[in-house]
Design an enzyme around this catalytic site. Structure first.
Site, PDB file in Angstrom:
ATOM      1  N   GLY A 158     -12.930   3.468   2.406  1.00  0.00           N
ATOM      2  CA  GLY A 158     -12.132   3.339   3.635  1.00  0.00           C
ATOM      3  C   GLY A 158     -12.483   4.403   4.653  1.00  0.00           C
ATOM      4  O   GLY A 158     -11.630   4.877   5.405  1.00  0.00           O
ATOM      5  N   ASP A 185     -17.192  -2.886  -0.773  1.00  0.00           N
ATOM      6  CA  ASP A 185     -15.902  -3.558  -0.912  1.00  0.00           C
ATOM      7  C   ASP A 185     -15.309  -3.121  -2.254  1.00  0.00           C
ATOM      8  O   ASP A 185     -15.926  -3.326  -3.310  1.00  0.00           O
ATOM      9  CB  ASP A 185     -16.152  -5.083  -0.889  1.00  0.00           C
ATOM     10  CG  ASP A 185     -14.865  -5.872  -1.047  1.00  0.00           C
ATOM     11  OD1 ASP A 185     -13.800  -5.252  -1.296  1.00  0.00           O
ATOM     12  OD2 ASP A 185     -14.937  -7.113  -0.934  1.00  0.00           O
ATOM     13  N   TYR A 241       3.805  -3.181   0.130  1.00  0.00           N
ATOM     14  CA  TYR A 241       3.096  -1.900   0.258  1.00  0.00           C
ATOM     15  C   TYR A 241       3.688  -0.872  -0.715  1.00  0.00           C
ATOM     16  O   TYR A 241       2.962  -0.215  -1.464  1.00  0.00           O
ATOM     17  CB  TYR A 241       3.242  -1.415   1.695  1.00  0.00           C
ATOM     18  CG  TYR A 241       2.593  -0.084   2.019  1.00  0.00           C
ATOM     19  CD1 TYR A 241       1.211   0.070   1.979  1.00  0.00           C
ATOM     20  CD2 TYR A 241       3.367   1.012   2.405  1.00  0.00           C
ATOM     21  CE1 TYR A 241       0.619   1.285   2.313  1.00  0.00           C
ATOM     22  CE2 TYR A 241       2.783   2.222   2.744  1.00  0.00           C
ATOM     23  CZ  TYR A 241       1.408   2.355   2.696  1.00  0.00           C
ATOM     24  OH  TYR A 241       0.825   3.547   3.032  1.00  0.00           O
ATOM     25  N   LYS A 261       2.111   1.021  -3.973  1.00  0.00           N
ATOM     26  CA  LYS A 261       1.987   2.485  -4.046  1.00  0.00           C
ATOM     27  C   LYS A 261       2.608   3.020  -5.345  1.00  0.00           C
ATOM     28  O   LYS A 261       2.073   3.935  -5.969  1.00  0.00           O
ATOM     29  CB  LYS A 261       2.614   3.144  -2.815  1.00  0.00           C
ATOM     30  CG  LYS A 261       1.809   2.939  -1.542  1.00  0.00           C
ATOM     31  CD  LYS A 261       0.414   3.542  -1.649  1.00  0.00           C
ATOM     32  CE  LYS A 261      -0.462   3.269  -0.451  1.00  0.00           C
ATOM     33  NZ  LYS A 261      -1.860   3.665  -0.638  1.00  0.00           N
TER      34      LYS A 261
HETATM   35  C1  AKB Z   1       2.648   3.125   7.184  1.00  0.00           C
HETATM   36  O1  AKB Z   1       3.414   3.224   8.164  1.00  0.00           O
HETATM   37  O2  AKB Z   1       2.487   2.089   6.535  1.00  0.00           O
HETATM   38  C2  AKB Z   1       1.930   4.383   6.728  1.00  0.00           C
HETATM   39  C3  AKB Z   1       2.706   5.087   5.669  1.00  0.00           C
HETATM   40  C4  AKB Z   1       3.876   5.919   6.030  1.00  0.00           C
HETATM   41  O3  AKB Z   1       2.381   4.987   4.529  1.00  0.00           O
HETATM   42  N1  AKB Z   1       1.680   5.220   7.836  1.00  0.00           N
END
Ligand code: AKB
Length: 324
Positions: free
Chosen positions: A8, A53, A142, A146
């Site tokens: 990345g 990738d 997300y 994480k």
């Molecule tokens: C997002 O806003 O998705 C990122 C984060 C805080 O992980 N900047």
């Protein structure tokens, strides 16, 4: 001597991290990789670059073999807002991509940096001064990726003795490369608009408090953590870190000290507001301070002053030189 692979490397963090690592360890020691070529001339010409990738596990191991890599900064990821609109792609890249990198790191005995986020917390997490060890039940894809990433990195450390380390990064403010697809992106956009139009319409509420950090501090934190004495790290894979805490209103007050005519208005995006509302108002980073000496340099006004000066300089450059 370290050979470092950055995935990345064209993104908001990766582009500045690659340049900082090349400055510290030597240009030829840092292999920048991404799925797209950088438009940034410095990044492209200052050292090795490979199209890579992270979903292609064979290619990862080939690149690692060719360059004899022994440390990886795995920055390739989909951020929170895009993750909510493309949950499948977010899982693929953020979890399966990390898994491929972990496997390659295990095979070639590399140390690994993994960026977690304040997005790894959720509505059930204590909102103020969020502790290092606490409830993690995020409600975004997300956040789910994480938390999965933190656990995978812990697993590889305990099971295979892999030297994995990571940070729960707050929103990052930078002038070199614009962010894409995050919930905290307003804190970068606002500076471009303040300089260009003296006006910004914010998609988060005026009182929406989130932790933030200026990119030079974030880059330093990533390098310092990887250089820290291993035996001192108790929370090795997911240190809370922060540098400042502000709302759109307090950020706009800080900008007004430099650009007095600046005005902020609001047009709330319910999707991104919902994500921000599920994250902590502020986090406690005392474990990072105690275990490896973390200390930020930039507070809100110092960041605002530097950001405006650097962006003004960048915006006055001819078009083809603007990417850095
Ligand atoms: C997002 O806003 O998705 C990122 C984060 C805080 O992980 N900047």
């Amino acid at each position: 001597m370290k050979k470092i692979l950055v995935t990345g490397a064209v993104g908001q963090i990766g582009s500045e991290l690659t340049v900082a690592l090349r400055k510290k360890y030597g240009d030829d020691k840092v292999i920048a990789t991404d799925i797209r070529m950088p438009s940034d001339i410095e990044l492209r010409n200052s050292g090795p670059f490979e199209i890579l990738d992270c979903l292609d596990s064979h290619h990862i191991t080939r690149v690692m073999q060719i360059h004899k890599v022994d440390r990886i900064y795995h920055m390739a990821a989909i951020l929170s807002a895009v993750g909510e609109s493309k949950p499948n792609q977010a899982w693929q890249l953020n979890v399966n991509g990390l898994y491929n990198i972990l496997e390659a790191a295990r095979q070639y005995q590399c140390s690994l940096f993994f960026p977690s986020s304040i997005g790894a917390f959720g509505p059930a997490t204590p909102k103020v001064n969020t502790p290092q060890d606490t409830i993690q039940r995020p409600e975004t894809m997300y956040g789910v990726t994480k938390v999965a990433g933190e656990l995978l990195c812990d697993y590889y450390h305990k099971r295979f003795n892999l030297d994995s380390r990571g940070l729960r990064l707050p929103g990052l403010i930078s002038y070199a490369t614009e962010p894409g697809g995050g919930t905290t992106d307003y804190a970068v956009e606002i500076f471009y608009e303040a300089i260009k139009h003296k006006q910004y319409t914010c998609y988060l509420r005026d009182d929406c408090s989130l932790d933030m950090m200026y990119m030079p501090d974030a880059i330093r934190a990533m390098i310092e953590l990887m250089e820290a004495e291993s035996s001192k790290l108790i929370h090795r894979n997911a240190f809370n870190i922060t540098a400042m805490n502000f709302t759109p209103s307090t950020l706009s007050e800080s900008i007004k000290k430099v650009i007095p005519e600046f005005e902020i208005s609001f047009n709330i995006d319910p999707a991104r507001q919902k994500i921000a509302d599920s994250w902590p108002d502020s986090i406690d980073d005392s474990s990072a301070r105690n275990e490896w000496g973390w200390k930020p340099k930039y507070d809100l006004d110092a960041m605002t002053n530097d950001m405006i000066a650097k962006l003004k300089g960048k915006m006055s450059l001819p078009e083809q030189q603007k990417s850095r």
